[in-house]
Scaffold this motif. Structure first.
Motif, PDB file in Angstrom:
ATOM      1  N   HIS A 195       3.925  -4.237  -6.973  1.00 35.26           N
ATOM      2  CA  HIS A 195       2.876  -4.966  -6.267  1.00 35.26           C
ATOM      3  C   HIS A 195       2.654  -4.491  -4.832  1.00 35.26           C
ATOM      4  CE1 HIS A 195       1.594  -7.622  -9.406  1.00 35.26           C
ATOM      5  NE2 HIS A 195       2.855  -7.711  -9.773  1.00 35.26           N
ATOM      6  N   THR A 196       3.228  -3.326  -4.510  1.00 36.69           N
ATOM      7  CA  THR A 196       2.855  -2.663  -3.250  1.00 36.69           C
ATOM      8  C   THR A 196       2.208  -1.311  -3.515  1.00 36.69           C
ATOM      9  OG1 THR A 196       4.931  -1.440  -2.999  1.00 36.69           O
ATOM     10  CG2 THR A 196       4.870  -3.683  -2.121  1.00 36.69           C
ATOM     11  N   SER A 197       2.253  -0.860  -4.758  1.00 36.68           N
ATOM     12  CA  SER A 197       1.722   0.474  -5.071  1.00 36.68           C
ATOM     13  C   SER A 197       0.633   0.369  -6.137  1.00 36.68           C
ATOM     14  CB  SER A 197       2.852   1.408  -5.511  1.00 36.68           C
ATOM     15  OG  SER A 197       3.634   0.824  -6.548  1.00 36.68           O
ATOM     16  N   TRP A 198       1.024   0.134  -7.384  1.00 37.51           N
ATOM     17  CA  TRP A 198       0.048   0.120  -8.478  1.00 37.51           C
ATOM     18  C   TRP A 198      -0.944  -1.034  -8.347  1.00 37.51           C
ATOM     19  CZ3 TRP A 198      -0.516   4.163 -11.641  1.00 37.51           C
ATOM     20  CH2 TRP A 198       0.528   5.075 -11.724  1.00 37.51           C
ATOM     21  N   THR A 231      10.124  -1.360   4.821  1.00 31.09           N
ATOM     22  CA  THR A 231       9.928  -0.635   3.577  1.00 31.09           C
ATOM     23  C   THR A 231       8.542  -0.932   3.026  1.00 31.09           C
ATOM     24  OG1 THR A 231      10.909  -0.183   1.405  1.00 31.09           O
ATOM     25  CG2 THR A 231      11.153  -2.447   2.228  1.00 31.09           C
ATOM     26  N   GLY A 232       8.342  -0.646   1.751  1.00 32.22           N
ATOM     27  CA  GLY A 232       7.014  -0.874   1.190  1.00 32.22           C
ATOM     28  C   GLY A 232       7.061  -0.855  -0.325  1.00 32.22           C
ATOM     29  N   GLY A 233       6.025  -0.334  -0.931  1.00 33.76           N
ATOM     30  CA  GLY A 233       4.969   0.532  -0.424  1.00 33.76           C
ATOM     31  C   GLY A 233       5.492   1.623   0.513  1.00 33.76           C
ATOM     32  N   GLU A 234       4.543   2.270   1.142  1.00 37.22           N
ATOM     33  CA  GLU A 234       4.923   3.320   2.096  1.00 37.22           C
ATOM     34  C   GLU A 234       4.604   2.813   3.504  1.00 37.22           C
ATOM     35  OE1 GLU A 234       6.749   6.084   2.217  1.00 37.22           O
ATOM     36  OE2 GLU A 234       6.247   5.824   4.315  1.00 37.22           O
ATOM     37  N   GLY A 243       0.838  -1.200   0.000  1.00 40.52           N
ATOM     38  CA  GLY A 243       0.000   0.000   0.000  1.00 40.52           C
ATOM     39  C   GLY A 243       0.867   1.241   0.000  1.00 40.52           C
ATOM     40  N   CYS A 244       0.483   2.225  -0.841  1.00 39.69           N
ATOM     41  CA  CYS A 244       1.260   3.471  -0.926  1.00 39.69           C
ATOM     42  C   CYS A 244       0.323   4.629  -1.229  1.00 39.69           C
ATOM     43  CB  CYS A 244       2.337   3.368  -1.997  1.00 39.69           C
ATOM     44  SG  CYS A 244       3.488   4.779  -1.946  1.00 39.69           S
ATOM     45  N   ASN A 245       0.695   5.807  -0.716  1.00 38.69           N
ATOM     46  CA  ASN A 245      -0.088   7.019  -0.988  1.00 38.69           C
ATOM     47  C   ASN A 245       0.385   7.726  -2.255  1.00 38.69           C
ATOM     48  OD1 ASN A 245       2.367   7.649   0.226  1.00 38.69           O
ATOM     49  ND2 ASN A 245       1.569   9.393   1.350  1.00 38.69           N
ATOM     50  N   LEU A 246       1.475   7.242  -2.886  1.00 39.22           N
ATOM     51  CA  LEU A 246       1.966   7.817  -4.139  1.00 39.22           C
ATOM     52  C   LEU A 246       1.947   6.746  -5.237  1.00 39.22           C
ATOM     53  CD1 LEU A 246       5.078   9.919  -2.940  1.00 39.22           C
ATOM     54  CD2 LEU A 246       2.685  10.644  -3.139  1.00 39.22           C
ATOM     55  N   ARG A 247       2.226   7.162  -6.457  1.00 41.76           N
ATOM     56  CA  ARG A 247       2.312   6.216  -7.589  1.00 41.76           C
ATOM     57  C   ARG A 247       3.440   6.676  -8.526  1.00 41.76           C
ATOM     58  NH1 ARG A 247      -0.752   4.076  -4.694  1.00 41.76           N
ATOM     59  NH2 ARG A 247      -2.667   2.916  -5.150  1.00 41.76           N
ATOM     60  N   CYS A 248       4.683   6.456  -8.112  1.00 42.21           N
ATOM     61  CA  CYS A 248       5.815   6.786  -8.994  1.00 42.21           C
ATOM     62  C   CYS A 248       5.738   5.890 -10.232  1.00 42.21           C
ATOM     63  CB  CYS A 248       7.129   6.552  -8.271  1.00 42.21           C
ATOM     64  SG  CYS A 248       7.231   7.418  -6.680  1.00 42.21           S
ATOM     65  N   TRP A 249       5.934   6.467 -11.415  1.00 40.15           N
ATOM     66  CA  TRP A 249       5.824   5.652 -12.633  1.00 40.15           C
ATOM     67  C   TRP A 249       6.873   4.551 -12.642  1.00 40.15           C
ATOM     68  CZ3 TRP A 249      10.006   5.065 -15.787  1.00 40.15           C
ATOM     69  CH2 TRP A 249      11.023   6.025 -15.711  1.00 40.15           C
ATOM     70  N   PHE A 250       8.032   4.812 -11.963  1.00 38.82           N
ATOM     71  CA  PHE A 250       9.155   3.869 -12.022  1.00 38.82           C
ATOM     72  C   PHE A 250       9.188   2.897 -10.862  1.00 38.82           C
ATOM     73  CE2 PHE A 250      11.080   7.975 -10.330  1.00 38.82           C
ATOM     74  CZ  PHE A 250      11.096   7.589  -8.986  1.00 38.82           C
ATOM     75  N   CYS A 251       8.148   2.891 -10.028  1.00 36.14           N
ATOM     76  CA  CYS A 251       8.209   2.124  -8.767  1.00 36.14           C
ATOM     77  C   CYS A 251       8.706   0.697  -9.004  1.00 36.14           C
ATOM     78  CB  CYS A 251       6.844   2.091  -8.100  1.00 36.14           C
ATOM     79  SG  CYS A 251       6.906   1.216  -6.514  1.00 36.14           S
ATOM     80  N   ASP A 252       9.784   0.340  -8.302  1.00 31.08           N
ATOM     81  CA  ASP A 252      10.348  -1.006  -8.448  1.00 31.08           C
ATOM     82  C   ASP A 252       9.606  -2.037  -7.593  1.00 31.08           C
ATOM     83  OD1 ASP A 252      11.229  -0.489  -5.872  1.00 31.08           O
ATOM     84  OD2 ASP A 252      13.372  -0.630  -6.344  1.00 31.08           O
ATOM     85  N   PRO A 297      12.440  11.635  -0.981  1.00 30.73           N
ATOM     86  CA  PRO A 297      11.390  12.535  -1.485  1.00 30.73           C
ATOM     87  C   PRO A 297      11.263  12.381  -2.996  1.00 30.73           C
ATOM     88  CG  PRO A 297      13.053  13.725  -0.168  1.00 30.73           C
ATOM     89  CD  PRO A 297      13.606  12.383  -0.475  1.00 30.73           C
ATOM     90  N   LYS A 298      10.029  12.484  -3.457  1.00 28.37           N
ATOM     91  CA  LYS A 298       9.787  12.220  -4.870  1.00 28.37           C
ATOM     92  C   LYS A 298       9.731  13.521  -5.681  1.00 28.37           C
ATOM     93  CE  LYS A 298      10.098   7.861  -4.593  1.00 28.37           C
ATOM     94  NZ  LYS A 298      10.663   7.757  -3.263  1.00 28.37           N
ATOM     95  N   LEU A 299      10.524  13.527  -6.747  1.00 32.31           N
ATOM     96  CA  LEU A 299      10.675  14.705  -7.611  1.00 32.31           C
ATOM     97  C   LEU A 299       9.585  14.716  -8.673  1.00 32.31           C
ATOM     98  CD1 LEU A 299      14.552  14.403  -8.028  1.00 32.31           C
ATOM     99  CD2 LEU A 299      13.283  15.865  -6.409  1.00 32.31           C
ATOM    100  N   THR A 326      11.224   5.505   3.475  1.00 33.65           N
ATOM    101  CA  THR A 326       9.964   6.262   3.393  1.00 33.65           C
ATOM    102  C   THR A 326      10.044   7.348   2.325  1.00 33.65           C
ATOM    103  OG1 THR A 326       8.438   7.698   4.616  1.00 33.65           O
ATOM    104  CG2 THR A 326      10.757   7.766   5.299  1.00 33.65           C
ATOM    105  N   ASN A 327       8.886   7.666   1.759  1.00 31.03           N
ATOM    106  CA  ASN A 327       8.863   8.747   0.768  1.00 31.03           C
ATOM    107  C   ASN A 327       8.811  10.129   1.431  1.00 31.03           C
ATOM    108  OD1 ASN A 327       6.104   9.184   1.448  1.00 31.03           O
ATOM    109  ND2 ASN A 327       5.385   7.833  -0.190  1.00 31.03           N
ATOM    110  N   GLY A 328       8.743  10.182   2.757  1.00 31.54           N
ATOM    111  CA  GLY A 328       8.872  11.457   3.469  1.00 31.54           C
ATOM    112  C   GLY A 328       7.618  12.305   3.505  1.00 31.54           C
TER     113      GLY A 328
HETATM  114  S1  SF4 Z   1       8.719   4.272  -5.051  1.00 30.97           S
HETATM  115 FE1  SF4 Z   1       7.897   4.364  -2.949  1.00 30.97          FE
HETATM  116  S2  SF4 Z   1       6.591   6.201  -3.007  1.00 30.97           S
HETATM  117 FE2  SF4 Z   1       6.936   5.669  -5.117  1.00 30.97          FE
HETATM  118  S3  SF4 Z   1       5.136   4.373  -5.644  1.00 30.97           S
HETATM  119 FE3  SF4 Z   1       6.835   3.011  -5.054  1.00 30.97          FE
HETATM  120  S4  SF4 Z   1       6.484   2.595  -2.940  1.00 30.97           S
HETATM  121 FE4  SF4 Z   1       5.259   4.424  -3.430  1.00 30.97          FE
END
Ligand code: SF4
Ligand SMILES: C[S@@+](CC[C@H](N)C(=O)[O-])C[C@H]1O[C@@H](n2cnc3c(N)ncnc32)[C@H](O)[C@@H]1O
Ligand SMILES: Nc1nc2[nH]cc(C(=O)O)c2c(=O)[nH]1
Ligand SMILES: [Mg+2]
Length: 259
Positions: free
Chosen positions: A61-64, A92-95, A49-58, A137-139, A120-122
Protein backbone atom coordinates in the motif's frame (compact mmCIF):
# COMPACT_ATOMS: atom_id res chain seq x y z
CA UNK A 1 13.00 11.43 23.76
CA UNK A 2 16.44 11.37 22.15
CA UNK A 3 19.33 11.31 24.59
CA UNK A 4 20.78 14.65 23.45
CA UNK A 5 17.50 16.50 22.95
CA UNK A 6 17.22 20.02 24.27
CA UNK A 7 14.38 22.52 24.34
CA UNK A 8 15.97 24.88 21.83
CA UNK A 9 17.16 22.24 19.37
CA UNK A 10 14.43 22.86 16.78
CA UNK A 11 15.70 23.45 13.24
CA UNK A 12 16.14 27.12 12.30
CA UNK A 13 14.13 26.38 9.14
CA UNK A 14 11.18 25.02 11.12
CA UNK A 15 9.03 28.10 10.51
CA UNK A 16 9.54 27.94 6.76
CA UNK A 17 8.52 24.28 6.81
CA UNK A 18 5.32 24.82 8.78
CA UNK A 19 3.12 24.08 5.78
CA UNK A 20 5.29 21.21 4.52
CA UNK A 21 3.65 17.80 4.29
CA UNK A 22 4.56 14.24 3.39
CA UNK A 23 2.26 11.45 2.17
CA UNK A 24 2.28 9.11 5.17
CA UNK A 25 1.04 5.53 5.16
CA UNK A 26 1.80 4.82 8.84
CA UNK A 27 3.83 5.86 11.88
CA UNK A 28 4.51 3.17 14.49
CA UNK A 29 6.90 2.23 17.29
CA UNK A 30 8.58 -1.18 17.14
CA UNK A 31 12.02 -2.84 17.10
CA UNK A 32 14.21 -2.34 14.06
CA UNK A 33 13.81 -5.73 12.45
CA UNK A 34 16.48 -5.61 9.75
CA UNK A 35 20.16 -4.86 9.38
CA UNK A 36 22.98 -3.88 11.68
CA UNK A 37 20.64 -2.09 14.12
CA UNK A 38 18.20 -5.04 14.43
CA UNK A 39 16.64 -5.04 17.88
CA UNK A 40 16.88 -1.29 18.52
CA UNK A 41 13.57 0.34 19.58
CA UNK A 42 12.69 2.74 16.80
CA UNK A 43 9.84 4.87 15.51
CA UNK A 44 9.03 4.05 11.88
CA UNK A 45 7.74 6.73 9.53
CA UNK A 46 6.44 5.13 6.34
CA UNK A 47 6.01 7.47 3.38
CA UNK A 48 3.81 6.43 0.47
CA UNK A 49 4.79 6.25 -3.20
CA UNK A 50 7.64 4.42 -4.94
CA UNK A 51 9.54 4.67 -8.22
CA UNK A 52 9.90 0.84 -8.37
CA UNK A 53 7.45 -2.09 -8.20
CA UNK A 54 9.13 -5.15 -6.66
CA UNK A 55 6.77 -8.12 -7.08
CA UNK A 56 7.45 -9.12 -3.45
CA UNK A 57 7.02 -5.67 -1.88
CA UNK A 58 5.95 -6.15 1.74
CA UNK A 59 4.50 -2.62 1.75
CA UNK A 60 1.99 -3.05 -1.08
CA UNK A 61 0.00 0.00 0.00
CA UNK A 62 2.96 2.31 -0.56
CA UNK A 63 3.93 1.00 -3.99
CA UNK A 64 1.37 -0.99 -5.99
CA UNK A 65 -1.62 0.75 -4.41
CA UNK A 66 -0.32 3.78 -2.55
CA UNK A 67 -2.56 4.93 0.28
CA UNK A 68 -1.79 7.75 2.67
CA UNK A 69 -2.86 10.91 4.33
CA UNK A 70 -0.87 14.11 3.97
CA UNK A 71 0.75 14.84 7.34
CA UNK A 72 2.48 18.07 8.22
CA UNK A 73 6.06 17.77 9.42
CA UNK A 74 4.87 19.20 12.75
CA UNK A 75 2.35 16.37 13.13
CA UNK A 76 4.89 13.72 12.14
CA UNK A 77 7.40 15.08 14.68
CA UNK A 78 4.69 15.22 17.37
CA UNK A 79 3.74 11.60 16.64
CA UNK A 80 7.41 10.54 16.91
CA UNK A 81 7.85 12.49 20.16
CA UNK A 82 4.77 10.79 21.64
CA UNK A 83 6.88 7.61 21.80
CA UNK A 84 8.96 9.03 24.61
CA UNK A 85 11.41 6.12 24.98
CA UNK A 86 12.60 6.22 21.38
CA UNK A 87 15.78 7.92 20.22
CA UNK A 88 16.00 6.15 16.82
CA UNK A 89 13.79 7.00 13.85
CA UNK A 90 13.56 4.92 10.67
CA UNK A 91 12.31 6.77 7.59
CA UNK A 92 11.02 4.24 5.10
CA UNK A 93 8.32 3.74 2.51
CA UNK A 94 7.61 3.27 -0.32
CA UNK A 95 10.71 5.12 -1.38
CA UNK A 96 11.28 7.99 1.05
CA UNK A 97 13.89 9.72 -1.12
CA UNK A 98 11.44 10.44 -3.95
CA UNK A 99 10.04 13.13 -1.62
CA UNK A 100 11.94 16.41 -1.32
CA UNK A 101 10.28 17.03 2.06
CA UNK A 102 11.98 13.94 3.50
CA UNK A 103 15.09 16.14 3.72
CA UNK A 104 13.24 18.75 5.79
CA UNK A 105 11.90 16.03 8.11
CA UNK A 106 15.41 14.56 8.56
CA UNK A 107 16.75 18.05 9.35
CA UNK A 108 14.08 18.50 12.03
CA UNK A 109 14.86 15.09 13.53
CA UNK A 110 18.59 15.76 13.47
CA UNK A 111 18.00 19.06 15.25
CA UNK A 112 16.06 17.20 17.93
CA UNK A 113 18.92 14.73 18.44
CA UNK A 114 17.39 11.59 16.93
CA UNK A 115 19.47 8.91 15.24
CA UNK A 116 18.07 8.60 11.72
CA UNK A 117 18.08 5.56 9.46
CA UNK A 118 16.75 5.86 5.92
CA UNK A 119 15.57 2.68 4.23
CA UNK A 120 16.08 3.29 0.51
CA UNK A 121 16.25 1.35 -2.73
CA UNK A 122 19.39 3.33 -3.64
CA UNK A 123 18.15 4.86 -6.89
CA UNK A 124 18.05 8.46 -5.62
CA UNK A 125 20.69 10.51 -3.80
CA UNK A 126 19.72 13.38 -1.50
CA UNK A 127 21.84 15.51 0.79
CA UNK A 128 20.36 15.16 4.29
CA UNK A 129 21.39 14.40 7.89
CA UNK A 130 21.24 10.61 7.64
CA UNK A 131 23.05 8.59 10.34
CA UNK A 132 22.62 5.24 8.55
CA UNK A 133 21.74 4.85 4.89
CA UNK A 134 20.19 1.39 4.74
CA UNK A 135 20.41 0.72 1.03
CA UNK A 136 18.57 -2.20 -0.54
CA UNK A 137 19.45 -2.30 -4.25
CA UNK A 138 16.96 -4.31 -6.22
CA UNK A 139 18.13 -7.38 -8.15
CA UNK A 140 16.72 -8.82 -11.39
CA UNK A 141 14.77 -11.29 -9.25
CA UNK A 142 12.63 -8.39 -7.94
CA UNK A 143 11.24 -7.50 -11.38
CA UNK A 144 7.45 -7.87 -11.70
CA UNK A 145 7.28 -10.13 -14.74
CA UNK A 146 3.78 -11.04 -15.98
CA UNK A 147 3.91 -14.30 -13.97
CA UNK A 148 4.94 -12.55 -10.74
CA UNK A 149 3.00 -9.27 -11.01
CA UNK A 150 0.74 -9.01 -7.92
CA UNK A 151 -1.64 -6.61 -9.62
CA UNK A 152 -1.53 -6.60 -13.43
CA UNK A 153 0.18 -8.37 -16.31
CA UNK A 154 3.73 -7.08 -16.10
CA UNK A 155 3.03 -3.49 -17.17
CA UNK A 156 5.68 -2.24 -14.71
CA UNK A 157 8.42 -4.73 -15.63
CA UNK A 158 10.26 -2.57 -18.17
CA UNK A 159 10.19 0.62 -16.08
CA UNK A 160 11.27 -1.31 -12.96
CA UNK A 161 14.14 -2.93 -14.89
CA UNK A 162 15.35 0.44 -16.28
CA UNK A 163 15.24 2.19 -12.91
CA UNK A 164 16.30 -0.38 -10.35
CA UNK A 165 20.10 0.25 -10.44
CA UNK A 166 21.83 3.65 -10.56
CA UNK A 167 25.53 3.16 -9.84
CA UNK A 168 26.19 6.90 -9.41
CA UNK A 169 23.41 7.23 -6.81
CA UNK A 170 24.72 4.14 -4.98
CA UNK A 171 28.29 5.47 -5.01
CA UNK A 172 27.16 8.90 -3.74
CA UNK A 173 25.15 7.28 -0.93
CA UNK A 174 28.02 5.07 0.28
CA UNK A 175 30.53 7.92 -0.07
CA UNK A 176 28.41 10.36 1.94
CA UNK A 177 26.82 8.27 4.69
CA UNK A 178 27.53 5.42 7.04
CA UNK A 179 25.77 2.71 5.12
CA UNK A 180 24.80 -0.90 4.75
CA UNK A 181 23.89 -2.71 1.54
CA UNK A 182 21.00 -5.06 2.30
CA UNK A 183 20.02 -7.46 -0.47
CA UNK A 184 16.73 -9.36 -0.56
CA UNK A 185 17.80 -12.87 -1.55
CA UNK A 186 15.35 -15.19 -3.29
CA UNK A 187 17.90 -17.95 -4.05
CA UNK A 188 21.50 -18.74 -4.90
CA UNK A 189 21.08 -17.37 -8.44
CA UNK A 190 21.04 -13.86 -6.90
CA UNK A 191 24.64 -14.12 -5.67
CA UNK A 192 26.54 -13.59 -8.97
CA UNK A 193 24.51 -10.42 -9.54
CA UNK A 194 25.28 -9.20 -6.00
CA UNK A 195 29.01 -9.81 -6.56
CA UNK A 196 28.93 -7.99 -9.91
CA UNK A 197 27.01 -5.05 -8.48
CA UNK A 198 29.40 -4.75 -5.54
CA UNK A 199 32.33 -4.63 -7.91
CA UNK A 200 30.69 -1.82 -9.88
CA UNK A 201 29.87 0.16 -6.73
CA UNK A 202 33.39 -0.36 -5.34
CA UNK A 203 34.90 0.88 -8.61
CA UNK A 204 32.68 3.97 -8.65
CA UNK A 205 32.93 4.91 -4.96
CA UNK A 206 35.82 6.52 -3.11
CA UNK A 207 34.85 4.75 0.14
CA UNK A 208 35.76 1.15 0.85
CA UNK A 209 32.65 -1.02 1.09
CA UNK A 210 33.47 -3.78 3.59
CA UNK A 211 31.94 -7.24 3.23
CA UNK A 212 30.68 -6.81 6.81
CA UNK A 213 28.44 -3.96 5.56
CA UNK A 214 26.89 -6.24 2.93
CA UNK A 215 23.87 -8.07 4.27
CA UNK A 216 21.86 -10.93 2.84
CA UNK A 217 18.20 -10.93 3.91
CA UNK A 218 15.80 -13.78 3.15
CA UNK A 219 12.76 -12.90 1.05
CA UNK A 220 9.48 -13.48 2.85
CA UNK A 221 6.65 -11.56 4.46
CA UNK A 222 5.41 -14.31 6.79
CA UNK A 223 7.03 -16.71 9.28
CA UNK A 224 6.00 -19.61 7.08
CA UNK A 225 7.74 -18.10 4.04
CA UNK A 226 10.88 -17.38 6.08
CA UNK A 227 10.84 -20.95 7.42
CA UNK A 228 11.39 -21.97 3.80
CA UNK A 229 14.09 -19.38 2.96
CA UNK A 230 16.16 -18.26 5.97
CA UNK A 231 18.49 -21.25 6.31
CA UNK A 232 19.45 -21.26 2.63
CA UNK A 233 20.27 -17.54 2.84
CA UNK A 234 22.26 -18.06 6.05
CA UNK A 235 24.29 -20.76 4.26
CA UNK A 236 24.94 -18.36 1.36
CA UNK A 237 26.18 -15.69 3.82
CA UNK A 238 28.65 -18.23 5.25
CA UNK A 239 29.74 -19.38 1.81
CA UNK A 240 30.34 -15.87 0.40
CA UNK A 241 31.52 -14.13 3.61
CA UNK A 242 28.72 -11.56 3.77
CA UNK A 243 26.57 -10.79 6.81
CA UNK A 244 23.16 -12.38 7.38
CA UNK A 245 20.28 -10.28 8.61
CA UNK A 246 17.13 -11.74 10.06
CA UNK A 247 13.68 -10.22 9.63
CA UNK A 248 13.24 -10.01 13.37
CA UNK A 249 9.82 -8.31 13.21
CA UNK A 250 8.46 -11.14 11.05
CA UNK A 251 9.97 -13.77 13.36
CA UNK A 252 8.42 -12.01 16.38
CA UNK A 253 5.08 -10.74 15.07
CA UNK A 254 4.59 -12.42 11.69
CA UNK A 255 2.81 -10.01 9.33
CA UNK A 256 0.84 -8.09 11.97
CA UNK A 257 0.15 -4.45 11.02
CA UNK A 258 2.18 -1.73 12.72
CA UNK A 259 5.21 -3.94 13.48
S1 SF4 B 1 10.43 -3.02 -1.75
FE1 SF4 B 1 10.94 -0.82 -1.69
S2 SF4 B 1 11.60 -0.40 -3.81
FE2 SF4 B 1 10.50 -2.31 -3.91
S3 SF4 B 1 8.38 -1.69 -4.44
FE3 SF4 B 1 8.50 -1.91 -2.20
S4 SF4 B 1 8.89 0.12 -1.48
FE4 SF4 B 1 9.40 0.13 -3.67
C1 LIG C 1 9.33 -1.74 1.84
S1 LIG C 1 11.02 -1.33 1.60
C2 LIG C 1 10.98 0.46 1.71
C3 LIG C 1 12.30 1.12 1.49
C4 LIG C 1 12.84 1.10 0.05
N1 LIG C 1 11.81 1.28 -0.90
C5 LIG C 1 13.59 -0.19 -0.21
O1 LIG C 1 13.09 -1.04 -0.93
O2 LIG C 1 14.68 -0.32 0.35
C6 LIG C 1 11.79 -1.75 3.19
C7 LIG C 1 12.71 -2.96 3.20
O3 LIG C 1 11.93 -4.13 3.03
C8 LIG C 1 12.59 -4.98 2.12
N2 LIG C 1 11.57 -5.89 1.58
C9 LIG C 1 10.45 -5.57 0.91
N3 LIG C 1 9.72 -6.67 0.61
C10 LIG C 1 10.42 -7.71 1.12
C11 LIG C 1 10.19 -9.12 1.13
N4 LIG C 1 9.12 -9.68 0.56
N5 LIG C 1 11.11 -9.91 1.75
C12 LIG C 1 12.21 -9.37 2.32
N6 LIG C 1 12.47 -8.05 2.35
C13 LIG C 1 11.58 -7.24 1.74
C14 LIG C 1 13.21 -4.01 1.14
O4 LIG C 1 14.22 -4.59 0.34
C15 LIG C 1 13.75 -2.96 2.08
O5 LIG C 1 15.00 -3.36 2.60
N1 LIG D 1 10.10 -3.81 12.68
C1 LIG D 1 10.35 -3.41 11.42
N2 LIG D 1 11.63 -3.21 11.04
C2 LIG D 1 11.84 -2.73 9.78
N3 LIG D 1 13.02 -2.41 9.21
C3 LIG D 1 12.80 -1.91 7.99
C4 LIG D 1 11.41 -1.92 7.76
C5 LIG D 1 10.82 -1.31 6.55
O1 LIG D 1 9.69 -1.64 6.18
O2 LIG D 1 11.51 -0.46 5.97
C6 LIG D 1 10.81 -2.45 8.88
C7 LIG D 1 9.46 -2.72 9.29
O3 LIG D 1 8.47 -2.59 8.55
N4 LIG D 1 9.29 -3.18 10.57
MG1 LIG E 1 8.85 -3.58 6.39
Amino acid sequence: MPVNASADAASPTADADDAATLPINEVFYSLQGEGTLAGVPSVFVRTSGCNLRCWFCDSYHTSWEPTHGAMTLDDIVADIESHGEADHVVLTGGEPLIHEQSVALLERLDGLGYHTTVETNGTIYRDAPIDLASISPKLASSTPTPEKDPKGDGEWAERHEERRIDIDALADLVDTYDSQLKFVVTGEDDLPEIEDLLERVRNAAATTVADSDVLLMPEGTTREQLDGSRNRVADLAIEYGYRYTPRLHVDLWNDAPGT
